[in-house]
Write a protein that holds these residues in place. Sequence first.
Motif, mmCIF file in Angstrom:
data_model
loop_
_atom_site.group_PDB
_atom_site.id
_atom_site.type_symbol
_atom_site.label_atom_id
_atom_site.label_comp_id
_atom_site.label_asym_id
_atom_site.label_seq_id
_atom_site.Cartn_x
_atom_site.Cartn_y
_atom_site.Cartn_z
ATOM 1 N N MET A 1 0.829 -1.201 0.000
ATOM 2 C CA MET A 1 0.000 0.000 0.000
ATOM 3 C C MET A 1 0.869 1.259 0.000
ATOM 4 O O MET A 1 0.794 2.074 -0.893
ATOM 5 C CB MET A 1 -0.884 -0.006 1.240
ATOM 6 C CG MET A 1 -1.904 1.114 1.227
ATOM 7 S SD MET A 1 -2.973 0.973 2.653
ATOM 8 C CE MET A 1 -4.368 0.151 1.942
ATOM 9 N N GLU A 3 4.934 2.330 0.176
ATOM 10 C CA GLU A 3 6.265 1.716 0.161
ATOM 11 C C GLU A 3 7.368 2.743 -0.093
ATOM 12 O O GLU A 3 7.136 3.804 -0.661
ATOM 13 C CB GLU A 3 6.328 0.588 -0.876
ATOM 14 C CG GLU A 3 5.993 1.009 -2.280
ATOM 15 C CD GLU A 3 6.071 -0.164 -3.248
ATOM 16 O OE1 GLU A 3 6.839 -1.111 -2.996
ATOM 17 O OE2 GLU A 3 5.368 -0.132 -4.270
ATOM 18 N N HIS A 25 1.575 -3.188 4.064
ATOM 19 C CA HIS A 25 0.461 -3.799 3.346
ATOM 20 C C HIS A 25 -0.824 -3.645 4.135
ATOM 21 O O HIS A 25 -0.793 -3.643 5.360
ATOM 22 C CB HIS A 25 0.742 -5.292 3.115
ATOM 23 C CG HIS A 25 2.000 -5.518 2.350
ATOM 24 N ND1 HIS A 25 2.061 -5.479 0.979
ATOM 25 C CD2 HIS A 25 3.275 -5.746 2.776
ATOM 26 C CE1 HIS A 25 3.317 -5.677 0.593
ATOM 27 N NE2 HIS A 25 4.070 -5.845 1.669
ATOM 28 N N GLU A 28 -2.089 -5.486 7.684
ATOM 29 C CA GLU A 28 -0.916 -6.097 8.293
ATOM 30 C C GLU A 28 -0.261 -5.149 9.285
ATOM 31 O O GLU A 28 -0.245 -3.944 9.077
ATOM 32 C CB GLU A 28 0.128 -6.413 7.206
ATOM 33 C CG GLU A 28 0.084 -7.826 6.721
ATOM 34 C CD GLU A 28 1.246 -8.108 5.779
ATOM 35 O OE1 GLU A 28 1.106 -9.032 4.990
ATOM 36 O OE2 GLU A 28 2.276 -7.412 5.856
ATOM 37 N N HIS A 30 3.261 -4.133 10.512
ATOM 38 C CA HIS A 30 4.659 -4.278 10.135
ATOM 39 C C HIS A 30 5.496 -3.606 11.227
ATOM 40 O O HIS A 30 5.330 -2.436 11.512
ATOM 41 C CB HIS A 30 4.882 -3.577 8.790
ATOM 42 C CG HIS A 30 6.203 -3.920 8.164
ATOM 43 N ND1 HIS A 30 6.362 -4.029 6.811
ATOM 44 C CD2 HIS A 30 7.400 -4.198 8.705
ATOM 45 C CE1 HIS A 30 7.627 -4.340 6.548
ATOM 46 N NE2 HIS A 30 8.272 -4.456 7.693
ATOM 47 N N ALA A 188 -3.219 -0.466 7.142
ATOM 48 C CA ALA A 188 -1.811 -0.862 7.166
ATOM 49 C C ALA A 188 -1.154 -0.176 8.356
ATOM 50 O O ALA A 188 -1.286 1.044 8.505
ATOM 51 C CB ALA A 188 -1.140 -0.445 5.867
#
Lengths: 528, 321, 335
Positions: A1, A3, A25, A28, A30, A188
Amino acid sequence: MLELVDVRKSFGPIEILHGIDFALHAGEVHALIGENGAGKSTIMKILGGFLAPTSGAVRLDGAPAPYTTGAQAEAAGVVVIHQEFNLAPDLTVTENIWLGRELGGLFLDHRAMRAGAQALLDQLDSPIRPEARIRDLPVSDRQMVEIAKALSRNARVLIMDEPSAVLTHREVEVLFRQIERLRAQGVALLYTSHRLEEITRLADRLTVLRDGAVVRRAGRGELTEDGMATAMVGRDLQDIYPPKRHHAGSVALEVRGFCVPPLVRDVSFTLRRGEVLGISGLVGSGRTELAEGLVGLRPATGEILRHGVPVVLGSVREAAAHGMAYLTEDRKEHGLLLDKNLTENLTLSTLARFGSPFIKAAREEEALTKAIGDFDIRAPRRDMKVGNLSGGNQQKLLLAKTMLGDPEVVIIDEPTRGIDVGTKSQIYAFIDALAAEGRSVVVISSDMPEILGLSDRVLVMRHGRLAGELEGARVTETDVVRLVMGTQETETETETGTPATGTPATGTPATGTPDTAATRASGSASHV
Amino acid sequence: MERRTFLTTTAIGAATAAAGFSLPAMAQGKKAVIGVSIPSATHGYMGGLNWHAQETIKRLKATYPNLEFVLATAGAVGKQVNDIEDMVATRNIDALVVLPFESEPLTSPVKAVKDAGKWVTVVDRGLSQPGIEDLYVAGDNTAFGRVSGEYFKANLKPGAKIVVLRGIPTTLDNERVDAFQAAIDGSGIEILDMQHGNWNRDKAFSVMQDYLSKHKQIDAVWAADDDMAIGVMEAIAQAGRQKEMWIVGGAGMKEIVKRVMDKDPQIPVDVSYTPGQISTALEVTALRFVSDTPVYGRFIIGSTLITPENAAQFYFPDSPF
Amino acid sequence: MSDLTRSDTTRPSLAARLPGLSALGPLLALVLLVALGAYLNDNFLSAGNVTNVLARSAFIGMIAVGMTFVITSGGLDLSVGSMAAFIAGVMILAMNALLPMMGVGLPLILAGMAIALGAGLLAGLGNGLLVTKARIEPFIVTLGTMGIFRSLVTWLADGGTISLDFGVRQFYRPVYYSGLFGIAWPIIVFAIVAIAGQVVMRHTRFGRYCEAIGSNDKVALYSAVNVERIRLMTYVLLGLLVGLATIMYVPRLGSASGSTGMLWELEAIAAVIIGGTALKGGYGRVWGTVIGVLILSLIDNILILADLVSPYLNGTIQGVIIVLAVVLQRSKSSA
């Protein structure tokens, strides 16, 4: 999504990010981990639009990110929750949530905004009143407000900079539930923390940074906590706690019937030379108030005996004269002058030793050189502002400043809050050395492994009273937690952070209210 | 009070005396309340005015038991407007004697008092709209400037060089300076410099110091105010140039009048602009309530040249000014 | 930060120890003003004019040095102008009253000076106690005492002017008008106060504590600094300096009235800020304050000497220069 592609960032001639590839993402969590100064903050600032990369690209949904400022990033659904909250302390919760996007035309639609704020808080299961002022809220509640604010902006990407650092154990649980809920909603999330057990529990994906480069990527369950620590530090970390080899000597300090109104009541304990005494308890249980009362920062009653002789400690100066020093938990607000340089901070509390009537600059510089060596303070320039040092180096400087007074009894409140694991072990070694030199050390901490790893003896406080004392082999996590929570209560959480079976952990008012009330009643933000 | 006698007309003087036994036209038993609003004593001249106001009120109260006075002093325009509104609202005054801090902002509040049917006496500074006040008592700023200018014209040769200190920039100051310049017109006297000394001793001292550094030849100084004259004298003394120039101040401060009386060559004359005008205004207003004497109109109190010969008439050792 | 090696932690270079460009802003402004003055009027640099300007600056200068300490420690004092007027009034009345007993002479002058310093000390102590013990905002405390001192002196003067006895005045006059080696006393005293102030600010505990308290009073408190006492002392010091300024002021005109010292507080505060001291506290620069005071009195002097603009616009020029001096400083420091 969202980066980063081969992102580099330089400040002047120094490149501090060396080609980072990193992606968040939807749905998720991270985790981004690394020591202080590894580049985590810079990455978060670039993601949030606060910094532009020197080279490389920020991409949102595959296209170049359509923002160059934090405000534009928020509009695009990328919201950062900073460690230093971005809330106006004198405005209410509602006003903060809607700040800059107030509802209504010429006149504000207060009812709609309040209802909106209430809906968001309900969604977070938070008991915070929308009309409360931020100033009156404990830190954990402020964090909730930040999250509510992020939600109100329809955040698709939420970047959280060490959100758990200022929270108590129970509050962390609430935070985790919110994170899990957001994940389920397809947000995200980027999460950073120095508490590796949180990473293990939360992270679906994990990136380890060291010195501005990615050194390890892993999926859920691929890396143990030891593995993470090793990757971060770049070397094997044995036990970060020094072995306990203290020999407690004579009684250095005895406290009898000590009260610090309105919270701390009837606390008595003794402290021996060469001993590390841990004080555990929930935030708001009176730990900090007790310490501040002992060194004359708060009005207190009761008896204090040094080497068996009663003393009156009405101010920090008197406490210092009797060889007692307190190292605050709030190094930014109470510990260091952030806009002054290292020297002025180091010598502030012991200035009389550096010449009278005129301060001898050479002697101060000598002291700084020694402190830098003794405490491994890493500063690019000696005359830089202390506010620009990393948290770990600030803490080391604060320790050096306190030890300059050569105190026999040192009370250290939250010695490693917001500090990376490498610096933590250094600070633990310093504390151990202090005890080995025959000084008495009191460590106040919310970090259970820290209490257990450092202390020869543990005092547990609850609701302003001493709930119990544990010593030697009997000091186990379960015992401490039982005392912290109160044995009578059917508490649902343990300090390891795993929800216990039984009652669903929904933060019932019965357990939540007394601590919060106590925190507020003590009327200070310094200990939340 | 001798100071007043030459100022007020004899008719009023007589009426004041008569009023002592002729009972007022107003209903017996009801007290008349006179509100007095003046600027506070921020400099010497206003100090004198305050003193005269208080003395007069004391005396009038003793003479006329059925008169009551409400005195308010204001340090700023807004405060004065509030004072006047309070007097009407809470003290139920029958008459207002006002020395407006500034003309424009005070005009409508004073008009409101008039519209409420109260008697209005305006002192010294006129309102910006004519016809509001029943009685106007004032000094004559034009005459003040003219009398000073005429003295300069008569006592300096053509080509003489003078410096001028102005007051706080106001209409009043402009009137004086314009009249002064008109009076010396054609005399050949050169005005080297004109700066604001703000009617303040310290400011006048430093302005004069700078004049003295700047100009090699100065024959006379128009200080335009006795407070400023004192500062000017000190600056001249510091430079050791007392013999070169004389000074004319203004307003009739006792120390300066004393010097004129004693024939100080540095201060040959002074120009009167008496703070006693407030006394006149109060007395005439009082007459309105204690007698049938018609007291409408304008009383302009002239500015006179104070010379060693007549100085004794202007000397009030008890006044703070 | 932590990956920077220890070898980087060297002693600061000489360049780093010199004041930065931003600190030199006010000095630059002063030099420009002096050049402008010299260009516009030949007499500008004459001994007489230089003495006038410096001696005039002395009162506000001494007060501003004291104000630097108050502001540095996070305080403010609006009462200094009225305080000077009040002390001048008390001093003159006391000297007039003592005259029949003591006669004209040194003892009377010394008694007057002692009274002025004593009154300054008490006035400063009053302000300081209200700020530290009663814990009232300094702005409010000193706004209140500003009005109190101003009205007290007006009351003492009965609305007029309090004048020193003529004979005493003649004896006392040299304290303002004469000097040592051709330098007027007020200038000498101001120079001593300024140098002492700079040394105290930079090289003593008191100065360091003032900065620490202004920077963050909680940190100072946690660092065993007696915050209340230091704060109190800054107000007492300022009061004493106001007393000292009054001692130099009274012989100038020998009088005090309700308009004495009008707006001195604002000039003193402006000088402190122009000099580079932070209004919110935490950083004080005494030599900067001295330059700020000189800038303020030079502007006045040049405007009168040079006939540049209508006298009505003098205030505009002053305002522009004050703001520019500060802007210069800020923009450079952020660069």
